[in-house]
Design a protein around this motif. Structure first.
Motif, PDB file in Angstrom:
ATOM      1  N   SER A 171       0.790  -0.905   0.189  1.00  0.00           N
ATOM      2  CA  SER A 171       0.346  -0.207   0.248  1.00  0.00           C
ATOM      3  C   SER A 171       0.927   1.795  -0.050  1.00  0.00           C
ATOM      4  N   ASP A 172       0.562   2.454  -0.122  1.00  0.00           N
ATOM      5  CA  ASP A 172       1.220   3.553  -0.009  1.00  0.00           C
ATOM      6  C   ASP A 172       1.755   4.173   1.071  1.00  0.00           C
ATOM      7  N   ASP A 173       0.969   3.442   2.280  1.00  0.00           N
ATOM      8  CA  ASP A 173       1.510   3.423   3.950  1.00  0.00           C
ATOM      9  C   ASP A 173       2.550   2.529   3.632  1.00  0.00           C
ATOM     10  N   THR A 174       2.731   1.349   2.907  1.00  0.00           N
ATOM     11  CA  THR A 174       3.999   0.362   3.507  1.00  0.00           C
ATOM     12  C   THR A 174       4.989   0.946   3.261  1.00  0.00           C
ATOM     13  N   GLY A 196      10.462   3.228   2.777  1.00  0.00           N
ATOM     14  CA  GLY A 196      10.859   3.695   2.391  1.00  0.00           C
ATOM     15  C   GLY A 196      11.996   5.155   3.927  1.00  0.00           C
ATOM     16  N   ARG A 197      10.869   5.168   5.059  1.00  0.00           N
ATOM     17  CA  ARG A 197      11.668   6.081   5.910  1.00  0.00           C
ATOM     18  C   ARG A 197      12.501   5.309   6.776  1.00  0.00           C
ATOM     19  N   GLU A 213       2.176  -1.515  11.006  1.00  0.00           N
ATOM     20  CA  GLU A 213       3.538  -1.691  11.536  1.00  0.00           C
ATOM     21  C   GLU A 213       3.290  -3.190  10.631  1.00  0.00           C
ATOM     22  N   ARG A 214       2.198  -4.299  11.516  1.00  0.00           N
ATOM     23  CA  ARG A 214       1.995  -5.222  10.307  1.00  0.00           C
ATOM     24  C   ARG A 214       2.512  -5.752   9.178  1.00  0.00           C
ATOM     25  N   ALA A 215       1.621  -4.191   8.449  1.00  0.00           N
ATOM     26  CA  ALA A 215       2.107  -4.381   7.268  1.00  0.00           C
ATOM     27  C   ALA A 215       3.624  -4.558   6.350  1.00  0.00           C
TER      28      ALA A 215
END
Length: 91
Positions: free
Chosen positions: A9-12, A17-18, A59-61
């Motif tokens: 996903s975008d969040d993942t 990246g972070r 976190e899980r993703a």
């Protein structure tokens, strides 16, 4: 043959990246530890979402997308792998 890769996903992708930036920006030549992968996943997820259910899911993703650390792998090498995963180059 069917492509069974999971697209992050975008969040993942953002969190991959972070995490990669952190690892490559601080002691990239040091050995990467599995404990670091686990701890930083929680830290970055909570920085993004606060202490919420969304952070738990993020976190899980992130942990599902970021493979376990290999013996002898450096932080810099692991960061490169995370960037490739975020870009969809490898899984």
């Amino acid at each position: 043959m069917t492509d069974t890769r999971v697209v992050p996903s975008d969040d993942t992708r953002l969190l991959l990246g972070r995490l990669a930036d952190k690892l490559s920006g601080y002691r990239p030549e040091a050995v990467m530890l599995e404990a670091t992968r686990l701890a930083q996943a929680l830290v970055f997820a909570e920085q993004l979402h606060g202490p919420t259910e969304a952070a738990f899911a993020a976190e899980r993703a992130l942990l599902a997308a970021a493979p376990p650390v290999r013996d002898g792998q450096t932080r810099g090498e692991y960061a490169t792998l995370l960037r490739l995963i975020a870009e969809g180059v490898t899984q």
